[in-house]
Design a protein around this motif. Structure first.
Motif, PDB file in Angstrom:
ATOM      1  N   GLY A 146       4.615  -5.693   6.040  1.00 47.31           N
ATOM      2  CA  GLY A 146       4.809  -4.472   5.267  1.00 47.31           C
ATOM      3  C   GLY A 146       6.193  -3.922   5.548  1.00 47.31           C
ATOM      4  O   GLY A 146       7.147  -4.195   4.822  1.00 47.31           O
ATOM      5  N   ILE A 147       6.331  -3.203   6.641  1.00 43.32           N
ATOM      6  CA  ILE A 147       7.561  -2.443   6.915  1.00 43.32           C
ATOM      7  C   ILE A 147       8.816  -3.311   6.883  1.00 43.32           C
ATOM      8  O   ILE A 147       9.880  -2.856   6.476  1.00 43.32           O
TER       9      ILE A 147
ATOM     10  N   ARG B 269       1.048 -10.891   6.903  1.00 47.00           N
ATOM     11  CA  ARG B 269       0.890  -9.666   6.098  1.00 47.00           C
ATOM     12  C   ARG B 269       2.016  -8.672   6.411  1.00 47.00           C
ATOM     13  O   ARG B 269       1.770  -7.585   6.929  1.00 47.00           O
TER      14      ARG B 269
ATOM     15  N   TYR C  69       5.126   1.839   0.429  1.00 44.22           N
ATOM     16  CA  TYR C  69       5.791   2.657   1.433  1.00 44.22           C
ATOM     17  C   TYR C  69       6.849   3.556   0.763  1.00 44.22           C
ATOM     18  O   TYR C  69       7.956   3.750   1.275  1.00 44.22           O
TER      19      TYR C  69
ATOM     20  N   SER D 244       4.128  -6.981  10.295  1.00 40.47           N
ATOM     21  CA  SER D 244       5.572  -7.245  10.467  1.00 40.47           C
ATOM     22  C   SER D 244       5.932  -7.560  11.909  1.00 40.47           C
ATOM     23  O   SER D 244       6.690  -8.495  12.177  1.00 40.47           O
TER      24      SER D 244
ATOM     25  N   LYS E 260       0.851  -1.206   0.000  1.00 36.91           N
ATOM     26  CA  LYS E 260       0.000   0.000   0.000  1.00 36.91           C
ATOM     27  C   LYS E 260       0.886   1.255   0.000  1.00 36.91           C
ATOM     28  O   LYS E 260       2.093   1.172   0.247  1.00 36.91           O
TER      29      LYS E 260
ATOM     30  N   HIS F  64      -6.263  -7.276  13.109  1.00 39.24           N
ATOM     31  CA  HIS F  64      -5.037  -6.468  13.037  1.00 39.24           C
ATOM     32  C   HIS F  64      -4.635  -6.043  14.449  1.00 39.24           C
ATOM     33  O   HIS F  64      -5.484  -5.738  15.273  1.00 39.24           O
TER      34      HIS F  64
ATOM     35  N   TYR G  29       8.068   4.333   8.874  1.00 41.88           N
ATOM     36  CA  TYR G  29       6.991   4.290   7.879  1.00 41.88           C
ATOM     37  C   TYR G  29       6.776   5.674   7.256  1.00 41.88           C
ATOM     38  O   TYR G  29       6.636   5.824   6.050  1.00 41.88           O
TER      39      TYR G  29
HETATM   40  C1  LIG Z   1      -0.368  -1.799   6.802  1.00 43.72           C
HETATM   41  C2  LIG Z   1      -0.965  -3.072   7.257  1.00 43.72           C
HETATM   42  C3  LIG Z   1      -0.170  -4.211   7.433  1.00 43.72           C
HETATM   43  C4  LIG Z   1       1.345  -4.161   7.365  1.00 43.72           C
HETATM   44  O1  LIG Z   1       1.828  -3.519   8.511  1.00 43.72           O
HETATM   45  P1  LIG Z   1       3.403  -3.413   8.836  1.00 43.72           P
HETATM   46  O2  LIG Z   1       3.457  -2.902  10.222  1.00 43.72           O
HETATM   47  O3  LIG Z   1       3.954  -2.452   7.849  1.00 43.72           O
HETATM   48  O4  LIG Z   1       3.952  -4.774   8.661  1.00 43.72           O
HETATM   49  C5  LIG Z   1      -0.795  -5.401   7.738  1.00 43.72           C
HETATM   50  N1  LIG Z   1      -2.153  -5.462   7.891  1.00 43.72           N
HETATM   51  C6  LIG Z   1      -2.940  -4.374   7.758  1.00 43.72           C
HETATM   52  C7  LIG Z   1      -4.406  -4.515   7.945  1.00 43.72           C
HETATM   53  C8  LIG Z   1      -2.381  -3.147   7.449  1.00 43.72           C
HETATM   54  O5  LIG Z   1      -3.160  -2.072   7.339  1.00 43.72           O
END
Ligand SMILES: *Cc1c(COP(=O)(O)O)cnc(C)c1O
Length: 360
Positions: free
Chosen positions: A216-217, A214, A39, A199, A35, A164, A349
């Motif tokens: 991301g960072i 899932r 980043y 993460s 997304k 989440h 981020y």
């Molecule tokens: C952004 C996001 C992630 C990834 O988060 P990180 O902390 O960057 O790993 C995972 N799940 C959801 C729902 C998110 O919005």
């Protein structure tokens, strides 16, 4: 925007970081979270870099997925915020996007949607296990699952239950175990895959790995934890942010530097100007003393960050005297985003998104 400051993305670092996640959670499928233009790293480019190693991509909203489909990314894509209106549903049908449902208005949109082809949507059902941002209350999980499994516009075989974390970046915070517990209880009688870990979950909470992770960072080489560094986690910087030195000169004891004259030379000093400021995505609110990497050593920011420039110390460079044209690293391999973020009371981020997306 074309400027002197530039961003370099390191594909092999992103692949390395993704492998760190895979090794920690070998039995989970992996959603690469790209997304916000990955980043700041470029979402289509990043999708290409991790394409083979990724089971599914995740973005926030439908327009972000359109960019990926336009770039011929044909793997599944999950929309983390789901659909906002009928148009989103129409595009999701066309582009075969997985949608997250988190609110009752989306259930009504789905009920009223008329697919011309009898299309059935792939859905994630988002449960609010304690973050209190998006999601249905845990008590509703079972009835929602049953309702959606029987829904004429929903693919009954691909439903995923998800939640989440609010505080997984704090390794001693018991919120995370509580959230896992609440989510597991809510899903106890639901026979569907689960997706929980961001993460911080992947790196710090094994009990959250479940069927899907899932991250991301971590893909971008920054630590989600305040108490553990990127290097300790074995992650590599995916972005270098660098800019040239455009002047080097001497100042006298008592000279003040920059707007509002917030910093005063305690002695005669040599300083360098680096062509990078908040217009390039360098955070304006970092304090004097923030580390900057220059000619093989760490120097520091002196005074306030301007729109297009910062001043850094250029003393003590006996072996590699600083000269015009030298390249300063604002963050990257030698200087982690986490350290710069800490100096500005923000998180990596934000730095990555700002510096990366200014160029988009
Ligand atoms: C952004 C996001 C992630 C990834 O988060 P990180 O902390 O960057 O790993 C995972 N799940 C959801 C729902 C998110 O919005």
């Amino acid at each position: 925007m074309r400027r002197s400051a530039r961003i370099i993305v390191h594909p092999e670092a992103i692949q390395h970081n993704l492998n760190v996640a895979k090794e920690l959670a070998p039995n989970s499928k992996l959603q690469s979270v790209i997304k916000a233009n990955a980043y700041g790293h470029g979402s289509a480019d990043t999708a290409g870099i991790v394409y083979e190693m990724t089971d599914e991509f995740a973005v926030s909203c439908v327009p972000e997925a359109v960019v990926l489909r336009d770039a011929s990314i044909d793997k599944p894509i999950n929309i983390l915020q789901g659909f906002q209106n009928d148009r989103d549903l129409r595009i999701a049908e066309q582009l075969k996007l997985r949608l997250t449902v988190h609110d009752d208005y989306q259930l009504s949109l789905l009920d009223n949607y008329s697919s011309r082809s009898g299309y059935r949507f792939d859905l994630n059902i988002k449960i609010d296990s304690g973050m209190h941002r998006l999601g249905f209350q845990p008590e509703r999980a079972e009835s929602l699952y049953k309702k959606l499994k029987a829904h004429s516009q929903v693919n009954p075989d691909t439903l995923i239950m998800m939640t989440h974390f609010s505080s997984a970046d704090e390794l001693d915070n018991d919120c995370t175990s509580k959230q896992i517990d609440i989510f597991q209880k809510a899903c106890a009688n639901i026979n569907a895959p689960q997706s929980i870990a961001n993460s911080a979950g992947v790196l710090g909470w094994q009990g959250s790995h479940a069927d899907w992770i899932r991250p991301g960072i971590l893909l971008y080489g920054s630590s989600p934890f305040e108490t553990k560094t990127r290097d300790e986690l074995g992650l590599k910087a995916a972005m270098t942010f660098e800019a040239p030195v455009i002047s080097v000169h001497n100042l006298k004891k008592g000279d003040s530097i920059g707007y509002a004259a917030t910093w005063t030379c305690p002695k005669d000093m040599r300083v360098a100007l680096v062509a990078c400021g908040y217009a390039d995505g360098y955070p304006r609110h970092v304090s004097s003393g923030t580390p900057v990497w220059l000619n093989g050593e760490e120097t520091r920011l002196l005074g306030r960050v301007s729109m297009d420039m910062i001043v850094v110390g250029a003393e003590g460079y006996d072996e590699h005297p600083v000269k015009v044209g030298d390249i300063a690293e604002l963050w990257g391999k030698n200087l982690s985003t986490d350290r710069v973020a800490a100096a500005g009371e923000t998180i990596a981020y934000e730095l990555l998104c700002n510096a990366g997306n200014i160029r988009a």
